[in-house]
Structures are given as C-alpha cells and as structure tokens.
Design a protein around this motif. Structure first.
Motif, PDB file in Angstrom:
ATOM      1  N   ASN A  46      49.041 -32.500  17.674  1.00 49.50           N
ATOM      2  CA  ASN A  46      49.618 -33.050  16.997  1.00 49.50           C
ATOM      3  C   ASN A  46      50.634 -34.137  18.569  1.00 49.50           C
ATOM      4  OD1 ASN A  46      50.712 -31.848  18.764  1.00 49.50           O
ATOM      5  ND2 ASN A  46      51.923 -30.891  17.365  1.00 49.50           N
ATOM      6  N   SER A  47      49.635 -34.283  19.453  1.00 50.74           N
ATOM      7  CA  SER A  47      51.005 -35.876  21.102  1.00 50.74           C
ATOM      8  C   SER A  47      49.330 -35.904  21.745  1.00 50.74           C
ATOM      9  CB  SER A  47      51.453 -34.698  21.180  1.00 50.74           C
ATOM     10  OG  SER A  47      50.471 -33.361  22.202  1.00 50.74           O
ATOM     11  N   CYS A  48      49.595 -36.931  22.421  1.00 51.78           N
ATOM     12  CA  CYS A  48      48.349 -37.140  23.553  1.00 51.78           C
ATOM     13  C   CYS A  48      48.029 -36.474  24.410  1.00 51.78           C
ATOM     14  CB  CYS A  48      49.082 -38.553  23.859  1.00 51.78           C
ATOM     15  SG  CYS A  48      48.910 -40.375  22.183  1.00 51.78           S
ATOM     16  N   GLY A  58      51.634 -50.863  24.095  1.00 46.19           N
ATOM     17  CA  GLY A  58      52.261 -52.017  23.430  1.00 46.19           C
ATOM     18  C   GLY A  58      51.657 -53.492  22.906  1.00 46.19           C
ATOM     19  N   PHE A  59      50.046 -53.063  24.204  1.00 46.64           N
ATOM     20  CA  PHE A  59      49.816 -54.973  23.678  1.00 46.64           C
ATOM     21  C   PHE A  59      48.288 -53.778  22.680  1.00 46.64           C
ATOM     22  CE2 PHE A  59      51.717 -55.469  27.445  1.00 46.64           C
ATOM     23  CZ  PHE A  59      51.957 -56.700  26.918  1.00 46.64           C
ATOM     24  N   GLN A  60      47.833 -54.737  22.243  1.00 50.69           N
ATOM     25  CA  GLN A  60      46.753 -54.707  21.332  1.00 50.69           C
ATOM     26  C   GLN A  60      45.637 -54.440  21.749  1.00 50.69           C
ATOM     27  OE1 GLN A  60      47.597 -57.968  17.218  1.00 50.69           O
ATOM     28  NE2 GLN A  60      48.545 -58.927  19.484  1.00 50.69           N
ATOM     29  N   VAL A  92      48.252 -43.571  21.157  1.00 45.67           N
ATOM     30  CA  VAL A  92      49.527 -44.100  20.979  1.00 45.67           C
ATOM     31  C   VAL A  92      50.046 -42.564  20.455  1.00 45.67           C
ATOM     32  CG1 VAL A  92      51.207 -44.875  19.552  1.00 45.67           C
ATOM     33  CG2 VAL A  92      48.932 -45.771  19.314  1.00 45.67           C
ATOM     34  N   SER A  93      51.253 -42.614  21.549  1.00 49.85           N
ATOM     35  CA  SER A  93      52.378 -41.163  22.420  1.00 49.85           C
ATOM     36  C   SER A  93      53.283 -41.620  20.981  1.00 49.85           C
ATOM     37  CB  SER A  93      52.773 -40.975  23.309  1.00 49.85           C
ATOM     38  OG  SER A  93      53.188 -42.158  23.868  1.00 49.85           O
ATOM     39  N   TYR A 127      52.923 -50.868  18.046  1.00 47.92           N
ATOM     40  CA  TYR A 127      53.354 -49.272  18.121  1.00 47.92           C
ATOM     41  C   TYR A 127      54.271 -48.711  18.603  1.00 47.92           C
ATOM     42  CZ  TYR A 127      49.039 -49.836  15.042  1.00 47.92           C
ATOM     43  OH  TYR A 127      48.020 -50.271  14.158  1.00 47.92           O
ATOM     44  N   VAL A 128      54.891 -49.331  19.331  1.00 47.34           N
ATOM     45  CA  VAL A 128      56.015 -48.820  20.644  1.00 47.34           C
ATOM     46  C   VAL A 128      57.777 -48.765  20.261  1.00 47.34           C
ATOM     47  CG1 VAL A 128      55.240 -50.003  23.183  1.00 47.34           C
ATOM     48  CG2 VAL A 128      57.011 -51.349  21.183  1.00 47.34           C
TER      49      VAL A 128
END
Length: 345
Positions: free
Chosen positions: A172-174, A184-186, A192-193, A246-247
């Motif tokens: 459930n986490s990175c 934050g970039f593609q 993704v945290s 995704y940030v």
C-alpha cells in the motif's frame, strides 16, 4: 370421601406440575452450559512470534511497524473465520481454507519487513520460511504470539490495522517498490506515492457521455463532438508537461470532484483486438473551462480533422486535478468515460 380424594388428586397434580417446571428449567440451563462449552472449544491459530532482532533504520520504521501490525491482523481474521465456519467443510477445511492462505500471507509480510530494512541497511534474514506456518490451539484461547516485535530497543511500535489486510494486499505504499519515485512528469516504470485523496458519495460521483458524433468524415475534415458531464467541476488542471502529473490527491468541492476532462481520437489498426497503447493520438485536448457541477451540461469539442483513413476511436474521460480518472464509491459503478468510432474516408 369423594371430595377428599378429589382434593388429594389435585394436590398431587400441582406437585407434578411444579416438578415438571423445575425439570424444564434444569434442562434449559444444561443446554445453555453445553453451548458455552462448545464455543470455548473452537480452536484458534497459534503462530510463532516474529521478532526483528536487528536495528531498524529510521527510513524503514513506518513500513516495518505496519507489517508487524499486519501480522496480528492476519491472525485475528483467521480466528474470526474459524469461528464463523464451525462445522463447514471436511476434515482438512481449516488447513486448506484458512491455515494455508495464512501461511502465504505471513511469508509475504515477513519478506516485506526484510526488504524494507534492506533498502537502508544489510537485509536481514528473519526466517520467513520457518515463521510462516501456524498451528491450532485445539482448546481455544488467545494466541499470545499474535503479533511481532522488535527486541533491539529500536522502537518498533504497534500500528493501526491496515485496511484490506485480511485480503492479502501486496503493498500500500512505495516503500516496498524497487522502482524510482515518480517526479510529476510523464515517465513510466516509476512508483507514485501520492495518496488517492477524497472520494465522493455514489450520487455525487462524476459521469460523462458523448452525446453527438458523426458516423463518418473525410480525411482532414473538421468535425465536432459534444460531451456532457455531470458532477464534475472543470476548474482544476495541473500541466503534465510541467510536472503536474499524478502529484495532487483528488479533491472534492461540496462533494464533487474538481478536475477536467480529456478528449482524444486515435486510429485503430484493428477492430478485433485491443490497440497498442503507446502511440500518441491523432487528436488530443483537455477541457478546463471553470464550469460544470451537479447539473449536466454539454461542451462542444472542435476536432480539426484526422489525416489518415480508417476507423478512429474518439474518447472522452474525466480527470481529477492531476489527470487520474476520478474514483467511484462502489466497484460496480461505470467510471466517467465514453467512446465512439468514426469512419474516416
């Protein structure tokens, strides 16, 4: 004389009635005691205690604590299932349906503890293979080795139960990922945290529908799509090209998702199999116009034309402020997306 015999007979009847009532009371009490004894005899699981006998790095402490708490949760869930399935299955029911899966969950959890420590120190061997199997306390009672501990003074403490822990979640986490952190970039192959954020009630979850589209167009012919959205406030868009992908967690305003929606058209190489996901679409646009709400409205999307002949798939889908399709309250709700096919001649 007859009256005397009658009175005596009634007296005997009353004494018999009293004895009968007492007998029933004793019988009921006995049944109650029998049920209590049966409940006390329900077996419970007995698992070896997991002890972290090495220093836990500060960076790994939260993950170690979560997994130690998860070990206790797994045992608690196994005991509840044993109690709720008394009399079900055959002789091997508990072993196959409860103890076997519990062993697999414990093995994975202990491995995650080792991995978490190993990212910032030497990876320990906590004997996951030996500590995973559990037996039964046939006489019932509480398992004194339910959780795990840290005997090195490193300060591992009990953590709250993890949601979904009884389902054997992978992570459930990175903290448990070997991939680089998403920035934050593609970029792919990243972890993704960012937390998911807020999810609204079912009646307030967003929906989307393409209400108008042409059946066919000529190459490079401009056309329009009409898209209706409900329960989507179109006022939030973090530019993915500037590190906004995704940030940001999902945010609600008066119970509604704040975000935007995308529209894209891609050419299908085949209508018989799923397409290649990698190529950029022939057309793409994001709509963030500051409008939208609980009342459905319709937006017109101008498509300047598609250059290639074939079958185009044009889709629209909602996104939160950081481009993820908004969450729904229930798993059986359709997300806010729609697609149409257009023939390009």
């Amino acid at each position: 004389m007859d009256r005397s015999r009658f009175k005596k007979s009634r007296g005997n009847t009353r004494r018999w009635q009293v004895v009968a009532v007492v007998g029933v009371a004793v019988t009921i009490t006995g049944v109650g005691l029998g049920v209590a004894s049966a409940a006390e005899a329900v077996p419970t699981v007995n698992c070896p205690q997991v002890v972290v006998g090495v220093a836990v790095p500060a960076q790994a402490k939260a993950e170690v604590d979560r997994n130690l708490a998860l070990l206790a949760t797994q045992i608690d869930e196994a005991n509840k299932r044993i109690a709720s399935t008394v009399g079900q299955g055959g002789d091997n029911f508990i072993q196959n349906a409860i103890l076997g899966p519990l062993k697999d969950k414990r093995f994975a959890t202990i491995n995650r503890i080792e991995t978490a420590i190993g990212r910032n120190a030497d990876k320990p061997n906590l004997n996951a293979e030996g500590l995973s199997p559990c037996s039964l306390n046939e006489g019932g009672g509480e398992d004194t080795n339910a959780g795990g501990g840290n005997n090195n003074g490193g300060g591992a403490t009990a953590a709250p139960a993890v949601p979904g822990a009884n389902l054997g979640i992978l992570t459930n986490s990175c903290d448990t990922s070997n991939l680089e952190a998403h920035d934050g970039f593609q970029k792919g192959n990243r972890c993704v945290s960012t937390e998911f954020g807020e999810v609204g009630a079912a009646a307030n979850n967003p929906t989307l529908l393409i209400t108008s589209a042409p059946n066919q167009v000529r190459r490079n012919q401009a056309f329009t799509l009409k898209v209706s959205t409900r329960n989507l406030i179109r006022d939030r868009f973090l530019a993915a090209g500037q590190g906004g992908y995704y940030v940001e967690s999902s945010v609600l305003a008066n119970g509604l998702v704040r975000g935007h929606f995308h529209t894209a058209c891609r050419m299908l190489g085949s209508t018989r199999s799923a397409p290649d996901p990698a190529p950029a679409p022939a057309f793409f646009v994001a709509t963030e116009d500051g409008q939208g709400g609980s009342t459905p409205d319709t937006i017109t999307i101008q498509v300047p034309g598609l250059p290639d002949a074939g079958t185009a798939q044009c889709s629209s889908w909602a996104g939160d402020g950081s481009h993820r399709i908004p969450m729904m309250e229930r798993a059986n709700q359709t997300p806010a997306l729609d697609s149409v096919r257009i023939r390009v001649r």
